[in-house]
Design a protein around this motif. Structure first.
Motif, mmCIF file in Angstrom:
data_model
loop_
_atom_site.group_PDB
_atom_site.id
_atom_site.type_symbol
_atom_site.label_atom_id
_atom_site.label_comp_id
_atom_site.label_asym_id
_atom_site.label_seq_id
_atom_site.Cartn_x
_atom_site.Cartn_y
_atom_site.Cartn_z
ATOM 1 N N ASP A 280 0.817 -1.221 0.000
ATOM 2 C CA ASP A 280 0.000 0.000 0.000
ATOM 3 C C ASP A 280 0.850 1.270 0.000
ATOM 4 N N GLY A 281 2.173 1.117 -0.110
ATOM 5 C CA GLY A 281 3.076 2.266 -0.164
ATOM 6 C C GLY A 281 3.523 2.782 1.185
ATOM 7 N N SER A 282 3.068 2.158 2.260
ATOM 8 C CA SER A 282 3.449 2.613 3.596
ATOM 9 C C SER A 282 4.795 2.017 4.014
ATOM 10 N N ASP A 283 5.367 2.627 5.043
ATOM 11 C CA ASP A 283 6.635 2.148 5.586
ATOM 12 C C ASP A 283 6.414 0.960 6.509
ATOM 13 N N SER A 284 7.469 0.148 6.617
ATOM 14 C CA SER A 284 7.500 -0.970 7.549
ATOM 15 C C SER A 284 8.774 -0.812 8.382
ATOM 16 N N PRO A 285 8.983 -1.635 9.388
ATOM 17 C CA PRO A 285 10.245 -1.563 10.124
ATOM 18 C C PRO A 285 11.456 -1.741 9.202
ATOM 19 N N ARG A 286 11.357 -2.605 8.199
ATOM 20 C CA ARG A 286 12.466 -2.817 7.249
ATOM 21 C C ARG A 286 12.720 -1.549 6.413
ATOM 22 N N THR A 287 11.648 -0.867 6.044
ATOM 23 C CA THR A 287 11.782 0.383 5.297
ATOM 24 C C THR A 287 12.505 1.426 6.145
ATOM 25 N N GLN A 288 12.132 1.530 7.396
ATOM 26 C CA GLN A 288 12.759 2.490 8.299
ATOM 27 C C GLN A 288 14.238 2.177 8.480
ATOM 28 N N SER A 289 14.578 0.903 8.575
ATOM 29 C CA SER A 289 15.970 0.480 8.710
ATOM 30 C C SER A 289 16.767 0.856 7.453
ATOM 31 N N THR A 290 16.161 0.671 6.288
ATOM 32 C CA THR A 290 16.828 1.012 5.031
ATOM 33 C C THR A 290 17.047 2.511 4.919
ATOM 34 N N ARG A 291 16.061 3.301 5.325
ATOM 35 C CA ARG A 291 16.228 4.762 5.316
ATOM 36 C C ARG A 291 17.364 5.184 6.250
ATOM 37 N N ALA A 292 17.449 4.556 7.424
ATOM 38 C CA ALA A 292 18.533 4.866 8.371
ATOM 39 C C ALA A 292 19.891 4.508 7.773
ATOM 40 N N PHE A 293 19.971 3.374 7.090
ATOM 41 C CA PHE A 293 21.206 2.953 6.439
ATOM 42 C C PHE A 293 21.633 4.009 5.418
ATOM 43 N N ALA A 294 20.696 4.469 4.607
ATOM 44 C CA ALA A 294 20.994 5.487 3.590
ATOM 45 C C ALA A 294 21.445 6.796 4.244
ATOM 46 N N ARG A 295 20.786 7.199 5.322
ATOM 47 C CA ARG A 295 21.195 8.434 6.030
ATOM 48 C C ARG A 295 22.624 8.323 6.536
ATOM 49 N N ASN A 296 23.010 7.138 6.989
ATOM 50 C CA ASN A 296 24.359 6.934 7.504
ATOM 51 C C ASN A 296 25.419 6.917 6.403
ATOM 52 N N LEU A 297 24.994 6.839 5.158
ATOM 53 C CA LEU A 297 25.931 6.902 4.025
ATOM 54 C C LEU A 297 26.026 8.309 3.435
ATOM 55 N N ALA A 298 25.290 9.242 3.983
ATOM 56 C CA ALA A 298 25.210 10.595 3.407
ATOM 57 C C ALA A 298 26.566 11.277 3.307
ATOM 58 N N ASP A 299 27.505 10.948 4.186
ATOM 59 C CA ASP A 299 28.808 11.607 4.153
ATOM 60 C C ASP A 299 29.719 11.098 3.031
ATOM 61 N N LEU A 300 29.247 10.173 2.221
ATOM 62 C CA LEU A 300 30.044 9.689 1.085
ATOM 63 C C LEU A 300 30.101 10.701 -0.048
ATOM 64 N N ALA A 301 29.284 11.726 0.014
ATOM 65 C CA ALA A 301 29.228 12.773 -1.012
ATOM 66 C C ALA A 301 28.877 12.193 -2.378
ATOM 67 N N LEU A 302 27.985 11.208 -2.394
ATOM 68 C CA LEU A 302 27.461 10.630 -3.629
ATOM 69 C C LEU A 302 25.950 10.814 -3.632
ATOM 70 N N PRO A 303 25.359 10.968 -4.799
ATOM 71 C CA PRO A 303 23.889 10.978 -4.835
ATOM 72 C C PRO A 303 23.373 9.602 -4.361
ATOM 73 N N ILE A 304 22.351 9.629 -3.526
ATOM 74 C CA ILE A 304 21.715 8.395 -3.055
ATOM 75 C C ILE A 304 20.238 8.466 -3.399
ATOM 76 N N LEU A 305 19.766 7.476 -4.126
ATOM 77 C CA LEU A 305 18.371 7.407 -4.539
ATOM 78 C C LEU A 305 17.751 6.185 -3.881
ATOM 79 N N LEU A 306 16.656 6.387 -3.159
ATOM 80 C CA LEU A 306 15.891 5.279 -2.602
ATOM 81 C C LEU A 306 14.809 4.922 -3.606
ATOM 82 N N TRP A 307 14.760 3.656 -4.014
ATOM 83 C CA TRP A 307 13.860 3.224 -5.079
ATOM 84 C C TRP A 307 12.992 2.089 -4.576
ATOM 85 N N ASP A 308 11.679 2.224 -4.733
ATOM 86 C CA ASP A 308 10.758 1.182 -4.299
ATOM 87 C C ASP A 308 11.061 -0.111 -5.025
ATOM 88 N N GLU A 309 11.233 -1.164 -4.255
ATOM 89 C CA GLU A 309 11.522 -2.474 -4.835
ATOM 90 C C GLU A 309 10.293 -3.056 -5.470
#
Length: 87
Positions: free
Chosen positions: A58-87
């Protein structure tokens, strides 16, 4: 694709037409996982990251989605574009 035990990676060409499987990173601690990704970025001249975002049907977040978003936030200092894409 960020999982609980592994990070599956692929690389693609600049035109986003062809993707090829790359390394499978066995997850340990985040610092080691990040170091493995940084090594891959440097050796393969990667220009950006696309991270699979496991949304519910239904497009809503789950605990796994939240974990993936946190992982991406922790990579923000790589100075690369990061795109989150619905699987």
């Amino acid at each position: 694709d960020v999982g609980t035990r592994t990070i599956g990676t692929t690389t693609c060409d600049a035109g986003w037409a062809f993707a090829s499987p790359a390394a499978l990173i066995r997850r340990t601690k985040f610092t080691a996982d990040k170091a493995a990704l940084v090594a891959m970025v440097q050796t393969q001249s990667i220009r950006g990251l696309v991270i699979g975002l496991p949304l519910n049907l239904d497009g809503s977040d789950s605990p796994r989605t939240q974990s993936t978003r946190a992982f991406a936030r922790n990579l923000a200092d790589l100075a690369l574009p990061i795109l989150l894409w619905d699987e």
